[in-house]
Design an enzyme around this catalytic site. Structure first.
Site, mmCIF file in Angstrom:
data_model
loop_
_atom_site.group_PDB
_atom_site.id
_atom_site.type_symbol
_atom_site.label_atom_id
_atom_site.label_comp_id
_atom_site.label_asym_id
_atom_site.label_seq_id
_atom_site.Cartn_x
_atom_site.Cartn_y
_atom_site.Cartn_z
ATOM 1 N N LYS A 175 0.982 -1.201 -0.030
ATOM 2 C CA LYS A 175 0.093 0.045 -0.159
ATOM 3 C C LYS A 175 0.892 1.223 0.182
ATOM 4 C CE LYS A 175 -1.913 3.182 1.689
ATOM 5 N NZ LYS A 175 -1.895 4.374 1.172
ATOM 6 N N GLY A 228 6.779 6.126 7.859
ATOM 7 C CA GLY A 228 6.037 7.098 7.949
ATOM 8 C C GLY A 228 5.644 7.904 9.357
ATOM 9 N N SER A 229 4.917 8.363 9.582
ATOM 10 C CA SER A 229 4.539 9.303 10.957
ATOM 11 C C SER A 229 4.644 8.368 12.128
ATOM 12 C CB SER A 229 3.523 10.118 10.839
ATOM 13 O OG SER A 229 2.126 9.262 10.711
ATOM 14 N N ASN A 230 5.091 9.032 13.183
ATOM 15 C CA ASN A 230 5.023 8.332 14.528
ATOM 16 C C ASN A 230 3.675 7.980 14.877
ATOM 17 O OD1 ASN A 230 7.627 9.532 14.609
ATOM 18 N ND2 ASN A 230 7.951 8.847 16.507
ATOM 19 N N VAL A 232 0.955 7.336 13.161
ATOM 20 C CA VAL A 232 0.469 5.923 12.338
ATOM 21 C C VAL A 232 1.236 4.675 12.682
ATOM 22 C CG1 VAL A 232 -0.121 4.862 10.103
ATOM 23 C CG2 VAL A 232 -0.732 7.292 10.553
ATOM 24 N N GLY A 233 2.566 4.960 12.932
ATOM 25 C CA GLY A 233 3.300 3.744 13.036
ATOM 26 C C GLY A 233 2.936 3.236 14.300
ATOM 27 N N GLU A 250 9.888 2.610 10.776
ATOM 28 C CA GLU A 250 10.974 3.555 10.437
ATOM 29 C C GLU A 250 10.088 4.656 10.567
ATOM 30 O OE1 GLU A 250 13.946 3.405 11.010
ATOM 31 O OE2 GLU A 250 14.069 1.315 10.942
ATOM 32 N N CYS A 284 13.662 11.673 6.450
ATOM 33 C CA CYS A 284 13.675 11.448 8.151
ATOM 34 C C CYS A 284 14.923 11.708 8.645
ATOM 35 C CB CYS A 284 12.980 10.053 8.312
ATOM 36 S SG CYS A 284 13.744 8.946 7.257
ATOM 37 N N GLN A 331 1.358 19.103 3.267
ATOM 38 C CA GLN A 331 2.787 19.389 3.809
ATOM 39 C C GLN A 331 3.033 20.885 3.680
ATOM 40 O OE1 GLN A 331 3.615 16.612 4.679
ATOM 41 N NE2 GLN A 331 5.500 17.395 5.618
ATOM 42 N N GLU A 385 9.274 17.088 14.458
ATOM 43 C CA GLU A 385 9.635 17.214 13.263
ATOM 44 C C GLU A 385 8.795 17.815 12.209
ATOM 45 O OE1 GLU A 385 8.634 13.232 11.041
ATOM 46 O OE2 GLU A 385 10.940 13.158 10.427
HETATM 47 P P1 NDP Z 1 1.527 9.056 7.499
HETATM 48 O O1 NDP Z 1 2.239 8.206 8.406
HETATM 49 O O2 NDP Z 1 0.125 9.407 7.350
HETATM 50 O O3 NDP Z 1 1.692 8.027 5.952
HETATM 51 C C1 NDP Z 1 2.760 7.147 5.685
HETATM 52 C C2 NDP Z 1 1.997 5.875 5.091
HETATM 53 O O4 NDP Z 1 1.206 5.267 5.970
HETATM 54 C C3 NDP Z 1 1.300 6.152 3.832
HETATM 55 O O5 NDP Z 1 1.156 4.952 3.039
HETATM 56 C C4 NDP Z 1 -0.249 6.415 4.401
HETATM 57 O O6 NDP Z 1 -1.129 6.252 3.364
HETATM 58 C C5 NDP Z 1 -0.303 5.098 5.445
HETATM 59 N N1 NDP Z 1 -1.285 5.425 6.515
HETATM 60 C C6 NDP Z 1 -1.908 6.629 6.688
HETATM 61 N N2 NDP Z 1 -2.703 6.064 7.795
HETATM 62 C C7 NDP Z 1 -2.680 4.863 7.936
HETATM 63 C C8 NDP Z 1 -3.408 4.012 8.952
HETATM 64 N N3 NDP Z 1 -4.164 4.336 9.473
HETATM 65 N N4 NDP Z 1 -2.901 2.735 8.699
HETATM 66 C C9 NDP Z 1 -2.083 2.367 8.066
HETATM 67 N N5 NDP Z 1 -1.361 3.104 7.080
HETATM 68 C C10 NDP Z 1 -1.805 4.347 7.243
HETATM 69 O O7 NDP Z 1 2.341 10.161 6.895
HETATM 70 P P2 NDP Z 1 2.020 11.496 6.043
HETATM 71 O O8 NDP Z 1 2.300 11.225 4.887
HETATM 72 O O9 NDP Z 1 0.781 12.053 6.539
HETATM 73 O O10 NDP Z 1 3.057 12.659 6.773
HETATM 74 C C11 NDP Z 1 2.813 13.148 7.981
HETATM 75 C C12 NDP Z 1 4.138 13.427 8.665
HETATM 76 O O11 NDP Z 1 5.002 12.106 8.883
HETATM 77 C C13 NDP Z 1 5.309 14.159 7.740
HETATM 78 O O12 NDP Z 1 4.976 15.489 7.970
HETATM 79 C C14 NDP Z 1 6.734 13.911 8.465
HETATM 80 O O13 NDP Z 1 6.397 14.392 9.578
HETATM 81 C C15 NDP Z 1 6.294 12.383 8.892
HETATM 82 N N6 NDP Z 1 6.701 11.348 7.857
HETATM 83 C C16 NDP Z 1 7.891 10.757 8.120
HETATM 84 C C17 NDP Z 1 8.330 9.927 6.942
HETATM 85 C C18 NDP Z 1 9.716 9.330 7.520
HETATM 86 O O14 NDP Z 1 10.307 8.861 6.273
HETATM 87 N N7 NDP Z 1 10.026 8.898 8.466
HETATM 88 C C19 NDP Z 1 7.815 9.790 5.731
HETATM 89 C C20 NDP Z 1 6.420 10.426 5.540
HETATM 90 C C21 NDP Z 1 6.102 11.215 6.631
HETATM 91 P P3 NDP Z 1 -1.850 7.394 2.705
HETATM 92 O O15 NDP Z 1 -0.912 8.183 1.887
HETATM 93 O O16 NDP Z 1 -2.964 6.945 1.867
HETATM 94 O O17 NDP Z 1 -2.453 8.327 3.927
#
Ligand code: NDP
Length: 485
Positions: A175, A228-230, A232-233, A250, A284, A331, A385
């Protein structure tokens, strides 16, 4: 006419069962539509998991050398299509074409690295107390793996998850971030062309908030790897633990640079600016705080300003541009709100901070490179962040104060020290609370053969890439064969 990019499930290109589509717009000129991806349903996720489960029984029986051969072919196709894939990624999420081309080539390098891993040992012989025993370990795949990837490295991050998953014999349901859904389809095409059997890799585009639970909690999913974000993670980790599934997170960073008075100040200034502004700060591992010793503070500010003023912001499709837009409206709003907060809380807006407007910018999400000084560790811009082109400069009396302040964060991904003092360098290596430490280097950057990941709230503690990837994507099997010798 813009294209409709399909899901890839069970080796077939399919529309989602909802019939709905998501339209993608170029963040450098938001009036430009670049295509549609599928808005998938939970039914589509279930179908993808089912196809991955069926494919697993054959894929795991193949030799890892044979699986690696397919990765090698995928690397070749990726390289052959570097221009097309890089252009799509640039138009989809704004990263400069120079950076997206580099990322495609990096993707090929990661694929070749993991192709080679298919030829390396996965176990060891052990002595046994019983002389009639042959005791050894081997590794087996874990099963169907869910890959949830972000938009900021739309090529390299998914590949560094998918490549090890596949070479060790797992099958994948992927996904991608919705904001990188088209680039993801182009990557799936590469695997398809390379001859990956049907169902081994499946891609389901759609909103994470709608599909996330089903992709994590499906009973046939054995492991989840997420970047991704903390927020959601953390939620994914909790759900995975409740079902005793393997998970790998991560997450974010708030990566500090420390510059001491004995450092090569030109080098420190150059790599601090690059560490912060590369990819418009959306990494990140981006540098977001810099602790500078009092004695060289003014000189350092002068030197970073000379570099920052030369940054040319614009549409990243133009090779002469040195900083692109941020990836999306969401963003853009987040980064602007942090800049406002920085001013409100008393940081000195030393440079930038504004949106770039006018005919050259076509309504794109362009933010000036932004420098705050007189920042303290208590300010939000030094704590959270930002994921944008914003640098917080903090004055310190000495190395000890810098180290304490650099470690004073919930994050622990990357940190960098600029010094020519060997004792301080080794002290920093030992005492900085991060997974990636740099001496006289930029906070960003990763090589496929080296473990990547953080400490504290930056990571679930596992590591991606290198041989460390095997830990997550396989399980140990300990074998005892008893014979009459
Ligand atoms: P998210 O954590 O929302 O998105 C990362 C991934 O998770 C995307 O594929 C997203 O899908 C998916 N996702 C979102 N919600 C869920 C859920 N409930 N269950 C499972 N998967 C989910 O990050 P954002 O893109 O909204 O970015 C927000 C902030 O997160 C950024 O400003 C940054 O601070 C941080 N970030 C950190 C990253 C890193 O490399 N460590 C990378 C990206 C973001 P979808 O896109 O469809 O919502």
């Amino acid at each position: 006419m813009v294209s409709n990019y399909l899901n890839y499930i069970g080796g077939r290109w399919t529309e989602s069962s909802t019939g709905e589509k998501h339209e993608h717009f170029n963040p450098a000129k938001p009036s430009e539509s670049i295509g549609f991806t599928q808005v998938s349903s939970i039914e589509d996720v279930k179908e993808a998991v089912q196809q991955a489960k069926v494919a697993f029984s054959d894929w795991k029986q193949r030799s890892s050398v044979e699986r690696g051969e397919i990765l090698r072919k995928a690397a070749d196709f990726l390289e052959e299509n570097v221009q097309e894939i890089a252009e799509i990624a640039t138009k989809e999420m704004g990263k400069r074409i120079v950076e997206t081309k580099g990322e495609v080539l990096r993707g090929a390098m990661i694929l070749r690295y993991f192709a080679q891993e298919g030829m390396r040992k996965t176990g060891e012989m052990l002595p046994s107390a019983n002389p009639n025993n042959t005791l050894y370990t081997t590794r087996v795949p874990v099963g169907v793996v869910s890959v949830i990837s972000p938009w900021n490295f739309p090529i390299a991050i998914p590949i560094w998850k998918i490549a090890p998953a596949l070479v060790y014999g797992n099958t994948v349901v992927w996904k991608p971030a919705q904001d990188a859904g088209i680039t993801a389809v182009k990557i799936a095409e590469v695997f398809d062309k390379a001859g990956l059997p049907a169902g081994v890799l499946n891609i389901v585009n759609g909103r994470g908030s709608a599909l996330g639970n089903s992709i994590v909690e499906h009973e046939d999913v054995a492991a989840i790897t997420f970047t991704g974000s903390n927020e959601v993670g953390r939620a994914i980790g909790i759900r995975a633990v409740a079902q005793n599934k393997k998970y790998q997170l991560e997450l974010g960073g708030k990566n500090p640079v420390v510059v001491l008075k004995d450092a090569d100040i030109d080098l420190a200034a150059k790599l601090t600016v690059e560490g912060c502004m590369k990819q418009t700060g959306q990494r990140c591992t981006a540098t977001s705080r810099v602790y500078v010793e009092e004695a060289i503070y003014d000189l350092f500010m002068e030197k970073i300003m000379r570099i920052v003023k030369d940054i040319k912001v614009g549409d990243g499709i133009n090779e002469s541009v040195t900083m692109g837009p941020v990836a999306s409206k969401k963003q853009y709003e987040t980064v602007c709100s942090y800049i406002e907060k920085g001013i409100e809380e008393g940081g000195n807006l030393y440079y930038g901070g504004k949106t770039l407007e006018g005919p050259d910018y076509q309504g794109g999400y362009f933010i000036e490179p932004t420098i705050f000084d007189n920042v303290t560790n208590e300010m939000t811009i030094a704590k959270e962040e930002i994921f944008g082109p914003v640098l917080a400069v903090i004055r310190v009396a000495n190395y000890e104060e810098a180290l304490e302040k650099a470690n004073d964060t919930i994050y622990g991904l990357s940190a960098s020290l600029f010094t020519t003092n060997l004792d301080k360098a080794f002290h920093f290596i030992k005492n900085s609370e991060v997974g990636l430490v740099q001496i006289n280097g930029e906070t960003g950057g990763a090589e496929p053969q080296a473990p990547f990941g953080g400490m504290k709230e930056s990571s679930s503690g596992t590591r991606e890439q290198g041989q460390a990837a095997m830990e997550f994507f396989t399980s140990y099997k300990t074998v005892t064969i008893t014979t009459k010798m």
